[in-house]
Scaffold this active site. Structure first.
Site, mmCIF file in Angstrom:
data_model
loop_
_atom_site.group_PDB
_atom_site.id
_atom_site.type_symbol
_atom_site.label_atom_id
_atom_site.label_comp_id
_atom_site.label_asym_id
_atom_site.label_seq_id
_atom_site.Cartn_x
_atom_site.Cartn_y
_atom_site.Cartn_z
ATOM 1 N N THR A 132 0.756 -1.264 -0.131
ATOM 2 C CA THR A 132 -0.097 -0.077 -0.054
ATOM 3 C C THR A 132 0.782 1.439 0.097
ATOM 4 O O THR A 132 1.953 1.148 0.335
ATOM 5 C CB THR A 132 -1.122 -0.162 1.432
ATOM 6 O OG1 THR A 132 -1.487 1.494 1.405
ATOM 7 C CG2 THR A 132 -0.024 -0.424 2.547
ATOM 8 N N ASP A 133 0.390 2.319 -0.415
ATOM 9 C CA ASP A 133 0.980 3.630 -0.359
ATOM 10 C C ASP A 133 1.057 4.054 1.030
ATOM 11 O O ASP A 133 1.782 5.163 1.204
ATOM 12 C CB ASP A 133 0.335 4.747 -1.288
ATOM 13 C CG ASP A 133 -1.149 4.916 -0.690
ATOM 14 O OD1 ASP A 133 -1.787 4.064 0.032
ATOM 15 O OD2 ASP A 133 -1.752 5.902 -1.509
ATOM 16 N N GLU A 134 0.453 3.462 1.948
ATOM 17 C CA GLU A 134 0.323 3.918 3.335
ATOM 18 C C GLU A 134 1.628 3.666 4.008
ATOM 19 O O GLU A 134 1.760 4.261 5.206
ATOM 20 C CB GLU A 134 -1.029 3.446 4.148
ATOM 21 C CG GLU A 134 -2.306 3.543 3.500
ATOM 22 C CD GLU A 134 -3.573 3.424 4.315
ATOM 23 O OE1 GLU A 134 -3.487 3.458 5.352
ATOM 24 O OE2 GLU A 134 -4.666 3.120 3.657
ATOM 25 N N TYR A 158 -1.998 -0.493 11.047
ATOM 26 C CA TYR A 158 -2.047 -1.153 9.806
ATOM 27 C C TYR A 158 -0.832 -0.947 8.860
ATOM 28 O O TYR A 158 -0.113 -1.897 8.468
ATOM 29 C CB TYR A 158 -3.219 -0.704 9.131
ATOM 30 C CG TYR A 158 -3.327 -0.973 7.442
ATOM 31 C CD1 TYR A 158 -3.197 -2.474 7.006
ATOM 32 C CD2 TYR A 158 -3.321 -0.047 6.581
ATOM 33 C CE1 TYR A 158 -3.358 -2.727 5.726
ATOM 34 C CE2 TYR A 158 -3.352 -0.467 5.216
ATOM 35 C CZ TYR A 158 -3.314 -1.727 4.868
ATOM 36 O OH TYR A 158 -3.165 -2.060 3.391
ATOM 37 N N LYS A 162 2.254 -3.195 7.259
ATOM 38 C CA LYS A 162 2.422 -3.326 5.885
ATOM 39 C C LYS A 162 3.964 -3.045 5.552
ATOM 40 O O LYS A 162 4.810 -3.661 4.795
ATOM 41 C CB LYS A 162 1.537 -2.587 5.163
ATOM 42 C CG LYS A 162 -0.003 -3.262 5.166
ATOM 43 C CD LYS A 162 0.073 -4.697 4.556
ATOM 44 C CE LYS A 162 0.119 -4.679 2.887
ATOM 45 N NZ LYS A 162 0.008 -6.004 2.452
HETATM 46 P P1 NAD Z 1 -9.215 -7.666 2.439
HETATM 47 O O1 NAD Z 1 -9.421 -7.239 3.829
HETATM 48 O O2 NAD Z 1 -10.510 -7.163 1.610
HETATM 49 O O3 NAD Z 1 -9.018 -9.085 2.105
HETATM 50 C C1 NAD Z 1 -7.929 -9.883 2.960
HETATM 51 C C2 NAD Z 1 -7.979 -11.162 2.507
HETATM 52 O O4 NAD Z 1 -6.937 -11.965 3.346
HETATM 53 C C3 NAD Z 1 -9.441 -11.895 3.267
HETATM 54 O O5 NAD Z 1 -10.094 -12.553 2.318
HETATM 55 C C4 NAD Z 1 -8.864 -12.595 4.339
HETATM 56 O O6 NAD Z 1 -9.810 -13.503 4.879
HETATM 57 C C5 NAD Z 1 -7.661 -12.980 3.857
HETATM 58 N N1 NAD Z 1 -6.624 -13.321 5.109
HETATM 59 C C6 NAD Z 1 -6.435 -12.548 6.299
HETATM 60 N N2 NAD Z 1 -5.671 -13.213 7.153
HETATM 61 C C7 NAD Z 1 -5.401 -14.292 6.481
HETATM 62 C C8 NAD Z 1 -4.408 -15.143 6.874
HETATM 63 N N3 NAD Z 1 -3.594 -15.251 8.059
HETATM 64 N N4 NAD Z 1 -4.034 -16.246 6.038
HETATM 65 C C9 NAD Z 1 -4.779 -16.644 4.939
HETATM 66 N N5 NAD Z 1 -5.929 -15.429 4.492
HETATM 67 C C10 NAD Z 1 -5.905 -14.401 5.313
HETATM 68 O O7 NAD Z 1 -8.126 -6.747 1.772
HETATM 69 P P2 NAD Z 1 -8.040 -5.927 0.336
HETATM 70 O O8 NAD Z 1 -8.544 -4.784 0.406
HETATM 71 O O9 NAD Z 1 -8.358 -6.970 -0.713
HETATM 72 O O10 NAD Z 1 -6.410 -5.848 0.220
HETATM 73 C C11 NAD Z 1 -5.499 -7.142 -0.247
HETATM 74 C C12 NAD Z 1 -4.203 -6.715 -0.155
HETATM 75 O O11 NAD Z 1 -4.042 -5.495 -0.821
HETATM 76 C C13 NAD Z 1 -3.792 -6.240 1.239
HETATM 77 O O12 NAD Z 1 -2.391 -6.994 1.584
HETATM 78 C C14 NAD Z 1 -3.669 -4.983 1.514
HETATM 79 O O13 NAD Z 1 -2.659 -4.402 2.209
HETATM 80 C C15 NAD Z 1 -3.352 -4.261 -0.013
HETATM 81 N N6 NAD Z 1 -3.844 -2.870 -0.352
HETATM 82 C C16 NAD Z 1 -5.335 -2.832 -0.440
HETATM 83 C C17 NAD Z 1 -5.528 -1.694 -0.588
HETATM 84 C C18 NAD Z 1 -7.014 -1.225 -0.568
HETATM 85 O O14 NAD Z 1 -7.357 0.048 -0.836
HETATM 86 N N7 NAD Z 1 -7.981 -1.897 -0.287
HETATM 87 C C19 NAD Z 1 -4.731 -0.622 -1.251
HETATM 88 C C20 NAD Z 1 -3.301 -0.981 -1.346
HETATM 89 C C21 NAD Z 1 -3.063 -2.407 -1.177
HETATM 90 P P1 TYD Z 2 -10.587 3.632 4.451
HETATM 91 O O1 TYD Z 2 -11.614 3.335 3.429
HETATM 92 O O2 TYD Z 2 -10.910 3.183 5.664
HETATM 93 O O3 TYD Z 2 -9.272 3.586 3.738
HETATM 94 P P2 TYD Z 2 -7.745 4.179 4.408
HETATM 95 O O4 TYD Z 2 -7.947 4.611 5.662
HETATM 96 O O5 TYD Z 2 -7.049 2.994 4.265
HETATM 97 O O6 TYD Z 2 -7.536 5.475 3.478
HETATM 98 O O7 TYD Z 2 -10.830 5.420 4.414
HETATM 99 C C1 TYD Z 2 -10.611 6.239 3.389
HETATM 100 C C2 TYD Z 2 -10.814 7.694 4.011
HETATM 101 O O8 TYD Z 2 -12.178 7.829 4.405
HETATM 102 C C3 TYD Z 2 -9.912 7.809 5.225
HETATM 103 O O9 TYD Z 2 -9.210 9.195 5.211
HETATM 104 C C4 TYD Z 2 -10.881 7.788 6.409
HETATM 105 C C5 TYD Z 2 -12.233 8.474 5.770
HETATM 106 N N1 TYD Z 2 -13.395 7.841 6.496
HETATM 107 C C6 TYD Z 2 -14.633 8.434 6.928
HETATM 108 O O10 TYD Z 2 -14.367 9.852 6.672
HETATM 109 N N2 TYD Z 2 -15.721 7.775 7.623
HETATM 110 C C7 TYD Z 2 -15.706 6.377 7.486
HETATM 111 O O11 TYD Z 2 -16.717 5.828 8.062
HETATM 112 C C8 TYD Z 2 -14.481 5.596 6.937
HETATM 113 C C9 TYD Z 2 -14.554 4.212 6.982
HETATM 114 C C10 TYD Z 2 -13.432 6.179 6.317
#
Ligand code: NAD
Ligand code: TYD
Length: 363
Positions: A132-134, A158, A162
């Site tokens: 992630t960019d975070e 988080y 990561k």
């Molecule tokens: P998500 O939370 O929707 O899905 C995570 C999945 O991992 C779930 O299906 C969960 O059951 C599985 N999981 C969790 N712990 C596990 C374990 N110990 N063993 C096996 N499986 C396990 O997450 P997402 O949003 O799909 O993100 C996927 C990846 O992409 C993550 O690594 C996250 O850090 C990264 N990412 C997400 C975003 C975003 O905006 N969602 C952006 C950049 C990077």
């Molecule tokens: P989120 O979807 O949780 O992603 P991330 O924290 O990883 O960026 O949140 C996106 C943005 O929206 C973040 O600045 C927090 C804000 N947010 C709210 O304002 N209200 C909410 O209920 C949630 C879940 C997020």
């Protein structure tokens, strides 16, 4: 075939569906099915021999060892993680357990297995780590976007977990020669996203007649990327990314949270107007801010564009419209994932947040 971890989550499920549709190669999908994992997201693959689902933990070394030995994947694409910042604030331990220790155990099993491959298979093998960019921390309003050289300055449990996993992946390359590539992507949105994250949460609450809780003053900025574009970037990096490199992935779509919520309300007003004719904007409430809330993320993805020719195909307005339509058309999926434990989460995260009138912020 490839081994995907976390392929029942939001991005992982989109990736698996996409992979089967576009590449057609077999996938072994290892997922623990935490609250965030949903097999219903993969229901159209139920009878497809190219998808083999295994319920299990990436930290279960013996299971991973057996899967590698049995299926002999040519690549591992590692999505599995605890992924929600607010949950990491309420309970960081699971994040350290899966994101750090789980990634470590996975790397160790992959390293041992990779070392035993024939030279050609060893050379062709890839471990792609999805991050992630975070990890880069928070930007000021006028700061340039994150490049791959930006120092790691994670601020939440988080992002810290990561960042730690990114460091482990890097070290396993430099020390042991594991052929890794890492992607650092901005906020994803699209179909199959669990409604704890901003965009699906707002759609879900709006339709249910609930408040739309905007943290703080709503002026925090995120860069948004449609999940299908992220999947395409991962495919491209897997195919041609240079070993040991990291690639930023972004949507060139920086938005303030409040503007995202306004856009969502306007789309819903058009596609599913409220019975009383009022705008969904009237449901917006400013609530107590997230502790340590990062102000701004922005991604410079020129390395990925220049080296590998990837750019996002969808702009935010089209991606958001497509996403809202998907949620409107897939209410049973939403109902399925928001039953049970979801209610406990909303009470924990939102129950204690008071409505916070914010000076200068208008809904
Ligand atoms: P998500 O939370 O929707 O899905 C995570 C999945 O991992 C779930 O299906 C969960 O059951 C599985 N999981 C969790 N712990 C596990 C374990 N110990 N063993 C096996 N499986 C396990 O997450 P997402 O949003 O799909 O993100 C996927 C990846 O992409 C993550 O690594 C996250 O850090 C990264 N990412 C997400 C975003 C975003 O905006 N969602 C952006 C950049 C990077
Ligand atoms: P989120 O979807 O949780 O992603 P991330 O924290 O990883 O960026 O949140 C996106 C943005 O929206 C973040 O600045 C927090 C804000 N947010 C709210 O304002 N209200 C909410 O209920 C949630 C879940 C997020």
């Amino acid at each position: 075939m490839i081994l995907v971890t976390g392929g029942a989550g939001f991005i992982g499920a989109n990736f698996v569906l996409d992979w089967i549709d576009t590449v057609g190669e077999q996938v072994v999908n290892l997922d623990k099915l935490t609250y965030a994992g949903n097999l219903s997201s993969l229901s159209r693959l139920a009878d497809d021999a190219r998808h083999c689902f295994v319920r299990g933990d990436i930290g279960d070394s013996q299971l991973v060892r057996e899967l590698l030995k049995t299926h002999k994947p040519r690549a591992v694409v590692h999505f599995a993680a605890e992924s929600h910042v607010d949950r990491s604030i309420h309970g960081p331990e699971a994040f350290l357990q899966t994101n750090i220790l789980g990634t470590f155990r996975l790397l160790e099993e992959v390293r041992a297995w990779h070392a035993m491959l024939e030279p050609a298979a060893r050379a062709a093998f890839r471990f792609l780590h999805v991050s992630t960019d975070e990890v880069y921390g928070s930007l000021g309003g006028d700061d340039p976007a994150f490049t791959e050289q930006h120092p790691f300055q994670p601020n939440s449990p988080y992002s810290a977990s990561k960042a730690a996993s990114d460091h482990l992946v890097r070290a396993w390359h430099h020390t042991y020669g594991l052929p890794v590539v890492t992607t650092n992507c901005s906020n994803n949105y699209g179909p199959l996203q669990f409604p704890e994250k901003l965009i699906p949460l707002m759609i879900h609450n709006a339709l249910a007649g609930r408040d739309l809780p905007v943290y703080g003053d709503g002026a925090n900025v995120r860069d948004w990327l449609y999940v299908g574009d992220h999947c395409a970037a991962i495919r491209r990096v897997l195919e041609a990314g240079r070993l040991g490199e990291t690639y930023n992935v972004g949507g060139n779509s920086e938005m303030r949270n409040l503007d995202v919520v306004h856009l969502l309300c306007d789309l819903l007003d058009e596609l599913r107007p409220r019975a009383d004719g009022a705008s969904y904007r009237s449901q917006i409430r400013f609530v107590t801010d997230r502790p340590g809330h990062d102000r701004r993320y922005a991604i410079d993805a020129r390395k990925l564009a220049g080296e590998l020719g990837w750019t996002p195909s969808l702009d935010f307005a089209s991606g958001l419209r497509r996403t809202v339509r998907w949620y409107l058309d897939n209410q049973p999926w939403v109902d399925d994932v928001t039953s049970g434990a979801y209610r406990g989460w909303t009470e924990l995260n939102y129950g204690a947040r008071s409505a916070a009138p914010v000076e200068g912020a208008h809904s």
